[in-house]
Write an enzyme that holds these catalytic residues in place. Structure first.
Site: not given
Ligand code: NAD
Length: 418
Positions: A106
């Site tokens: 990561k």
């Molecule tokens: P992203 O940046 O697209 O979305 C994150 C969202 O969380 C945004 O809408 C933001 O406004 C919101 N957010 C931030 N702080 C917040 C809070 N305190 N309360 C409510 N909402 C809040 O990111 P993503 O790619 O969707 O990733 C989100 C999670 O999923 C992370 O933990 C990431 O590690 C995990 N993840 C993502 C992927 C992927 O393929 N995108 C894969 C595995 C895991």
């Protein structure tokens, strides 16, 4: 978000809990609790006004016993060494849980990307790609998107790497757009596995998903796709939040229209179908059947966990529960589908992307989704078998039992050099 628990310590305590069910040598276990190496670097780029700025960046390569290191790159002001180490470890166990031939890595840059222009972000990303060049490669370490990064950044990394190496090697990163060698189905994959796993859990618990109400915390890539797909499966999405706050409608709302509102205004707050504005905490403790945390880690601490009312939690985010919260939910018989299974769709379709890149032969979206379905259902079946065989209360512990056994097995079979 409390931000109190150290995510690296959370990871280690999860491994310890699972190890109690396993016959793994203590020395091997110690190896499985620490990264093999962590790059910490400083990137200096020119701002658009001609000034220079320095950014701290990390890449942790946690374990490569089952294959190349694999994991995303995050842009966030709170990125730090322990967070990156923990996230890289979770990738090891995630890849093992869904049985894809990768280790875990990561990376991240300490930056708030909304403060920078696209040209500045491109210079920053290319500077990081230059630092990563000796470490990455399709057989060494394969970055992917994470919070605040996406196809655009992956395309820049691929282009920088290929230019410096004087080659074409699209499999050096995944999560690219289609024109740059991406896979059909990649953008939706994380949300898709989150809801496939939820569907399997409802089935296992003999609950009807079509009667279920759902709350989604975080409306980014993972969260909004999960909302859209669970709605398509017949469940009712009643609440969602992003960093600005939450929305609620007891009869459910259209997740796609809510996303369009967010695209237009920057937030889901103010969406016209919302009857009531909620705080982020309200969304996490709402009386729903399924809760999907899809923001950042440590979103639910012990205090909040006492008030969680959902029967099933499907962790789209990485590490959304502190260890104390996890224990409380297990005691309360909340079925928590752990992140290393629920959100493994992203890395599973990244694996399919890498396979396609290496074969130079591309699959239809239908084939990608079918293969994803198989991997997640098989992983869920292995989880349930382990829960039942060992009488384990917490599904997360069972997932780690499955994963640690696979990683330790790879290490023990291969032996160590020198
Ligand atoms: P992203 O940046 O697209 O979305 C994150 C969202 O969380 C945004 O809408 C933001 O406004 C919101 N957010 C931030 N702080 C917040 C809070 N305190 N309360 C409510 N909402 C809040 O990111 P993503 O790619 O969707 O990733 C989100 C999670 O999923 C992370 O933990 C990431 O590690 C995990 N993840 C993502 C992927 C992927 O393929 N995108 C894969 C595995 C895991």
């Amino acid at each position: 978000m409390t931000g109190q628990a150290n995510p690296f310590e959370s990871l280690q305590s999860q491994i310890d809990e699972a190890a109690a069910y396993l016959d793994v040598d203590d020395d091997v276990l110690e190896r499985l609790k620490h990264p093999e190496r962590v790059l910490e670097t400083n990137l200096t780029i020119e701002r658009d006004d001609g000034s220079l700025e320095r950014f701290k960046a990390f890449r942790s390569q946690f374990n490569g016993d089952r294959g190349p290191y694999k994991g995303g790159i995050r842009y966030h002001p709170e990125v730090n060494r322990d967070e990156v180490k923990a996230l890289s470890g979770w990738m090891v166990y995630k890849c093992a849980t869904v049985d894809i031939p990768y280790g875990g890595g990561k990376g991240g840059i300490v930056v708030n990307p909304s403060d920078y222009s696209e040209a500045e972000l491109e210079r920053l990303t290319r500077a990081f790609a230059k630092e990563l060049r000796p470490l990455v490669g399709e057989d060494r370490d394969i970055p992917a998107p994470d919070v605040n990064t996406g196809q655009r950044e992956m395309n820049w990394i691929k282009d920088t790497y290929e230019t410096l190496e004087n080659t074409t090697e699209p499999g050096v990163v995944t999560g690219k757009n289609l024109a740059s060698g991406g896979s059909e189905g990649r953008v939706e994959a994380t949300g898709r596995s989150t809801v496939i796993a939820a569907r399997e859990a409802f089935d296992y618990l003999e609950k009807d998903l079509e009667d279920a109400t759902v709350a989604v915390q975080g409306y980014g890539n993972a969260g909004w796709i999960a909302a859209k797909l669970i709605d398509e499966m017949g469940a009712t999405v009643v609440a969602a939040s992003d960093s600005s706050g939450g929305i609620y409608n007891a009869d459910g709302f259209d997740p796609v229209a809510a996303k369009e509102h967010k695209n237009e205004t920057g937030s889901i707050v103010g969406y016209e179908e919302s009857e009531e504005e909620l705080t982020n905490e309200d969304v996490l403790t709402l009386d729903v059947d399924l809760l999907i945390p899809a923001a950042l880690e440590n979103a639910i601490d012990a205090d909040l966990a006492e008030d969680v009312s959902a029967d099933v939690v499907s962790e789209a985010a990485n590490g959304p529960l502190t260890p104390e919260a996890d224990a409380i939910l297990a005691e309360d018989d909340v079925f928590v589908i752990p992140d290393i299974l629920a959100n493994a769709g992203g890395v599973t379709v990244s694996y399919f992307e890498w396979v396609q890149n290496r074969q130079r032969f591309y699959w239809s979206e239908e084939k990608v989704n079918e293969e994803l379905e198989d991997h997640i259902v098989d992983a869920f079946d292995a989880l349930v078998e382990t829960i039942e065989e060992n009488d384990i209360q917490n599904p997360r512990t069972a997932a780690y039992v499955v994963a640690i056994e696979r990683v330790a097995g790879a290490f023990e079979e291969a032996g160590s050099f020198p």
